[in-house]
Design a protein around this motif. Structure first.
Motif, mmCIF file in Angstrom:
data_model
loop_
_atom_site.group_PDB
_atom_site.id
_atom_site.type_symbol
_atom_site.label_atom_id
_atom_site.label_comp_id
_atom_site.label_asym_id
_atom_site.label_seq_id
_atom_site.Cartn_x
_atom_site.Cartn_y
_atom_site.Cartn_z
ATOM 1 N N GLN A 125 0.700 -1.056 -0.236
ATOM 2 C CA GLN A 125 0.072 0.082 -0.091
ATOM 3 C C GLN A 125 0.562 1.588 0.291
ATOM 4 O OE1 GLN A 125 -2.565 -0.613 -1.022
ATOM 5 N NE2 GLN A 125 -4.267 0.234 0.562
ATOM 6 N N ILE A 126 1.968 1.684 0.883
ATOM 7 C CA ILE A 126 2.562 2.642 0.848
ATOM 8 C C ILE A 126 3.490 2.571 -0.475
ATOM 9 C CG2 ILE A 126 5.262 3.598 1.559
ATOM 10 C CD1 ILE A 126 4.017 1.841 4.289
ATOM 11 N N GLU A 127 4.145 1.475 -1.333
ATOM 12 C CA GLU A 127 4.797 1.418 -2.333
ATOM 13 C C GLU A 127 3.486 1.994 -3.362
ATOM 14 O OE1 GLU A 127 7.409 0.680 -2.464
ATOM 15 O OE2 GLU A 127 8.381 -0.107 -1.267
ATOM 16 N N ALA A 128 2.680 1.755 -3.414
ATOM 17 C CA ALA A 128 0.910 2.342 -4.522
ATOM 18 C C ALA A 128 1.416 3.631 -3.911
ATOM 19 C CB ALA A 128 -0.124 1.662 -3.812
ATOM 20 N N PHE A 129 1.193 4.159 -2.723
ATOM 21 C CA PHE A 129 0.752 5.709 -2.714
ATOM 22 C C PHE A 129 2.239 6.470 -2.875
ATOM 23 C CE2 PHE A 129 2.408 9.102 0.666
ATOM 24 C CZ PHE A 129 1.375 9.757 -0.031
ATOM 25 N N HIS A 130 3.499 5.909 -2.984
ATOM 26 C CA HIS A 130 4.649 6.940 -3.412
ATOM 27 C C HIS A 130 3.837 6.579 -5.209
ATOM 28 C CE1 HIS A 130 7.612 5.174 -0.323
ATOM 29 N NE2 HIS A 130 6.311 6.198 0.213
ATOM 30 N N SER A 131 3.444 5.971 -5.676
ATOM 31 C CA SER A 131 2.865 5.955 -6.868
ATOM 32 C C SER A 131 2.236 6.512 -7.260
ATOM 33 C CB SER A 131 2.844 3.999 -7.576
ATOM 34 O OG SER A 131 2.333 4.901 -9.458
ATOM 35 N N THR A 132 1.455 6.799 -6.510
ATOM 36 C CA THR A 132 -0.131 8.126 -6.954
ATOM 37 C C THR A 132 1.005 9.512 -6.294
ATOM 38 O OG1 THR A 132 -1.263 6.870 -5.581
ATOM 39 C CG2 THR A 132 -1.191 8.855 -5.771
ATOM 40 N N VAL A 133 1.629 9.876 -5.557
ATOM 41 C CA VAL A 133 2.660 10.638 -5.736
ATOM 42 C C VAL A 133 3.451 11.548 -6.658
ATOM 43 C CG1 VAL A 133 4.431 12.521 -4.162
ATOM 44 C CG2 VAL A 133 3.060 10.572 -3.303
ATOM 45 N N ASN A 134 3.518 10.376 -7.361
ATOM 46 C CA ASN A 134 4.788 10.485 -8.299
ATOM 47 C C ASN A 134 3.996 11.673 -9.059
ATOM 48 O OD1 ASN A 134 6.922 9.598 -7.433
ATOM 49 N ND2 ASN A 134 6.582 8.152 -8.419
ATOM 50 N N HIS A 135 2.863 11.080 -9.528
ATOM 51 C CA HIS A 135 1.990 11.829 -10.413
ATOM 52 C C HIS A 135 1.538 12.910 -9.890
ATOM 53 C CE1 HIS A 135 0.229 8.381 -12.825
ATOM 54 N NE2 HIS A 135 0.377 7.698 -12.240
ATOM 55 N N PHE A 136 1.551 13.139 -8.941
ATOM 56 C CA PHE A 136 1.517 15.085 -8.697
ATOM 57 C C PHE A 136 2.307 15.066 -8.412
ATOM 58 C CE2 PHE A 136 -2.738 12.624 -7.325
ATOM 59 C CZ PHE A 136 -3.951 13.545 -7.715
ATOM 60 N N ALA A 137 3.480 15.153 -7.891
ATOM 61 C CA ALA A 137 4.107 15.863 -7.825
ATOM 62 C C ALA A 137 5.463 15.667 -8.410
ATOM 63 C CB ALA A 137 5.007 16.029 -6.226
ATOM 64 N N PRO A 138 5.946 15.012 -9.878
ATOM 65 C CA PRO A 138 6.779 14.446 -10.768
ATOM 66 C C PRO A 138 8.137 14.982 -10.401
ATOM 67 C CG PRO A 138 5.110 15.428 -11.950
ATOM 68 C CD PRO A 138 4.955 15.818 -10.583
ATOM 69 N N LYS A 139 9.035 14.007 -10.533
ATOM 70 C CA LYS A 139 10.736 14.071 -9.905
ATOM 71 C C LYS A 139 11.327 14.710 -10.071
ATOM 72 C CE LYS A 139 10.309 9.327 -7.338
ATOM 73 N NZ LYS A 139 11.699 8.048 -6.286
ATOM 74 N N MET A 140 10.864 14.972 -11.935
ATOM 75 C CA MET A 140 11.920 16.038 -12.611
ATOM 76 C C MET A 140 11.725 17.185 -12.540
ATOM 77 S SD MET A 140 9.395 14.726 -14.224
ATOM 78 C CE MET A 140 9.881 12.646 -14.804
ATOM 79 N N VAL A 141 10.674 17.529 -11.545
ATOM 80 C CA VAL A 141 10.428 19.066 -11.754
ATOM 81 C C VAL A 141 10.454 19.493 -10.572
ATOM 82 C CG1 VAL A 141 8.197 20.755 -11.522
ATOM 83 C CG2 VAL A 141 8.061 18.203 -13.231
ATOM 84 N N ALA A 142 10.912 20.834 -10.151
ATOM 85 C CA ALA A 142 11.198 21.491 -8.680
ATOM 86 C C ALA A 142 10.353 22.169 -8.090
ATOM 87 C CB ALA A 142 12.807 22.681 -8.856
ATOM 88 N N PHE A 143 9.926 22.015 -6.367
ATOM 89 C CA PHE A 143 8.562 22.302 -6.627
ATOM 90 C C PHE A 143 9.642 23.238 -5.430
ATOM 91 C CE2 PHE A 143 6.381 18.310 -7.719
ATOM 92 C CZ PHE A 143 5.823 19.156 -9.147
ATOM 93 N N SER A 144 8.325 24.601 -5.516
ATOM 94 C CA SER A 144 8.454 25.600 -3.712
ATOM 95 C C SER A 144 8.065 24.883 -2.445
ATOM 96 C CB SER A 144 7.873 26.473 -4.076
ATOM 97 O OG SER A 144 6.098 26.611 -3.393
ATOM 98 N N TYR A 145 8.460 24.795 -1.346
ATOM 99 C CA TYR A 145 8.190 24.071 -0.114
ATOM 100 C C TYR A 145 6.174 23.919 0.190
ATOM 101 C CZ TYR A 145 8.663 23.269 4.708
ATOM 102 O OH TYR A 145 7.551 22.146 6.132
ATOM 103 N N TYR A 146 6.125 25.238 0.032
ATOM 104 C CA TYR A 146 4.266 25.119 -0.085
ATOM 105 C C TYR A 146 3.537 24.181 -1.334
ATOM 106 C CZ TYR A 146 4.357 28.183 3.769
ATOM 107 O OH TYR A 146 4.876 29.084 4.970
ATOM 108 N N GLY A 147 4.317 24.617 -2.288
ATOM 109 C CA GLY A 147 3.567 23.924 -3.154
ATOM 110 C C GLY A 147 3.776 22.272 -2.682
ATOM 111 N N MET A 148 4.987 21.676 -2.529
ATOM 112 C CA MET A 148 5.350 20.425 -2.341
ATOM 113 C C MET A 148 4.199 19.025 -0.917
ATOM 114 S SD MET A 148 7.229 17.674 -3.739
ATOM 115 C CE MET A 148 7.497 16.146 -3.271
#
Length: 421
Positions: free
Chosen positions: A280-303
Motif C-alpha cells: 500500500q505504501i508503494e502504491a501511495f508513492h506511485s500516486t505521489v509521482n503523478h501529483f509531484a513528478p520527480k523531474m520537476v522542482a516545486f516550492s516548499y508549500y507547493g510540494m
C-alpha cells in the motif's frame, strides 16, 4: 496503515499565510541576524517580526527552528537534486508534518526519521503498536529493537524476494550455473508461500519450509526436517517430473545451496510478514509521482499541498472494485513490469478513478473565501494549516558567484574554470 492522511479537507486550503502580523524588522538587525545565522533573509525577517525586533530572541528562535526543521544539514546534501527534500506526510489534527532530506545525513536516514515521527504520533494519540512491517533497513531494525522491544517486527516479503531473485540471476551468469535462472521464479514463489502458509508467524516453521526447497531443487521431496518432513505439492507427474533438476555436487548445486541456506536468509525468513505487506505504501508513492513528478522542482508549500492532495486521491481510490463487462464478466489485464525482465503479470482491471475530493476542496475554498469577506457569515474564518515559515532550500548555504563573473566565464571561449585537485 492503508490510510495515509485522514483529515478534514478544510485543513488543506484554508488561509495560506501571506504575511506576519507583527512589527517591521529594522535593516540593521536584519543584516546582523543574517550574518550570525546564515539563514535566508525572509526567515530572518520573520524571526525579527515574531520577536518584536529583539535580535537575541530572534537568533535563539531561529536556532530552535533550525534544530527542529534540520536546516543545519543543508550544506551536507549538495548533490541532492531535490529543491526542498520533502519525503512524506504524517496525519495530525492540524494538518500534516513533513520530513526533509536536510534533517539527516543521507536518504537512508530519512526512512529512519520518518519512522520515528510516525511512532511518536501514534504514541501521542494513546495508541499501541503491536506489529510493524518494514523492509530490511539496518538502521530501522536496530531502532525498533532498541525503542520498541514489545513490538513484533516483520519484514515485507516483496523486498526479501527481490533480493533473492537478484542473487539467483547474478549467480546464473557464472559458468556452469545457467540453469539457475530457470529456478528464480520458483524460488520467489516458494518464498511467498512460506510466509502466507504460516499465518501465525511461527519463525521456526517458516525456516523449516524454506530449508526444504534446498532438497526440492535437487529432486528430493521427503526427509527435510522434523517440522516440515516432506513437500506439500504431492506426487509429480508428466511435465512437472521433467523439470531441469539441479545435479547434486555440481557447481550450480553448491551456489544455490549457499544462497538458500545463507546466514542472511536464516535471519530474515523467520521474520517474514505472514499477513500485512508494504505494498500500500508503494502504491501511495506511485500516486505521489503523478501529483509531484520527480523531474520537476516545486516550492516548499507547493510540494506540501501536492502531497496532501495525493493522499486525498489515494484514500478515495485505494479500494476500487474490479471492473466487469456488460455481461457481468470480470475484467483482467496483462502487463509487463520492468522488474520481471520480459515476464508478464495478470492483474485485475479496476473501475475508473473518481475525483470527488476535488468538489469538496472547491466547496471548502469558496466557503472560506466568503467567510473571510463577510463578517456576518456563520462559517468559521480560514485557519492556517501550513508551517509558519519555510525552511531554506538545500542550496541556500552554497557559495553563490557574482552573476556578471559567471556570465563572463560562460561567454568566453578562452577562459577555463580551474579544476580543484
Amino acid at each position: 496503515m492503508g490510510r495515509f492522511l485522514a483529515t478534514n479537507v478544510s485543513l488543506i486550503l484554508r488561509g495560506f499565510p501571506r504575511h506576519y502580523c507583527v512589527g517591521q524588522a529594522s535593516k540593521t538587525n536584519l543584516s546582523q541576524l543574517r550574518k550570525r545565522t546564515g539563514v535566508p533573509l525572509k526567515n530572518c525577517r520573520a524571526a525579527l517580526q515574531k520577536c518584536h525586533n529583539n535580535l537575541e530572541e530572534a537568533e535563539k528562535w531561529l536556532k530552535e527552528q533550525a534544530q527542529k526543521e534540520g536546516w543545519a544539514r543543508a550544506d551536507k546534501l549538495q548533490s541532492r537534486p531535490m529543491s526542498q527534500g520533502l519525503l512524506g506526510l504524517i496525519q495530525s489534527r492540524t494538518g500534516a508534518t513533513m520530513i526533509e532530506s536536510n534533517e539527516v545525513k543521507n536518504s537512508n536516514g530519512m526512512e529512519k526519521r520518518g519512522l520515528e515521527r510516525a511512532v511518536d504520533w501514534v504514541k501521542n494519540n494513546d495508541l499501541e503498536i503491536g506489529t510493524i512491517v518494514t523492509d530490511r533497513h539496518l538502521q530501522i531494525q536496530k531502532w525498533i529493537r532498541e525503542n520498541l522491544p514489545e513490538t513484533t517486527h516483520y519484514y515485507d516479503v516483496w523486498h526479501v524476494a527481490k533480493g533473492l531473485k537478484k542473487k539467483v540471476l547474478a549467480t546464473a551468469k557464472q559458468s556452469e550455473c545457467g540453469q539457475l535462472s530457470k529456478w528464480s521464479r520458483s524460488l520467489t514463489n516458494h518464498l511467498y508461500w512460506v510466509a502466507t502458509s504460516t499465518p501465525n508467524g511461527d519463525g521456526d516453521l517458516m525456516w523449516a519450509k524454506w530449508e526444504s526447497v534446498e532438497n526440492h531443487v535437487h529432486n528430493k521431496h521427503e526427509g527435510h526436517n522434523e517440522l516440515f518432513p516432506s513437500c506439500a505439492h504431492g506426487m509429480l507427474y508428466g511435465d512437472e517430473r521433467k523439470k531441469k533438476w539441479i545435479k547434486p555436487g555440481s557447481k550450480a548445486s553448491e551456489k544455490i545451496s549457499d544462497i538458500i541456506l545463507s546466514n542472511r536468509m536464516k535471519r530474515d525468513i523467520p521474520k517474514l510478514s505472514p499477513l500485512y505487506q508494504t505494498s500500500q505504501i508503494e502504491a501511495f508513492h506511485s500516486t505521489v509521482n503523478h501529483f509531484a513528478p520527480k523531474m520537476v522542482a516545486f516550492s516548499y508549500y507547493g510540494m506540501y499541498c501536492r502531497l496532501i492532495v495525493a493522499a486525498l486521491h489515494f484514500n478515495e481510490n485505494t479500494s476500487r472494485v474490479q471492473a466487469a463487462t456488460k455481461e457481468g464478466n470480470m475484467q483482467f489485464k496483462i502487463s509487463f513490469p520492468k522488474f520481471k525482465h520480459g515476464e508478464y503479470s495478470v492483474r485485475k482491471r479496476t473501475v475508473d478513478s473518481t475525483y470527488g475530493y476535488v468538489t469538496s476542496l472547491m466547496t471548502e475554498t469558496f466557503t472560506s473565501m466568503e467567510a473571510s469577506v463577510d463578517a456576518t457569515s456563520p462559517h468559521q474564518p480560514p485557519v492556517s494549516c501550513l508551517p509558519e515559515i519555510q525552511p531554506p532550500p538545500l542550496c541556500s548555504n552554497f557559495v553563490h558567484p557574482e552573476k556578471s563573473e559567471a556570465v563572463q566565464h560562460f561567454r568566453s571561449r578562452f577562459m577555463r574554470k580551474e579544476t580543484p585537485v
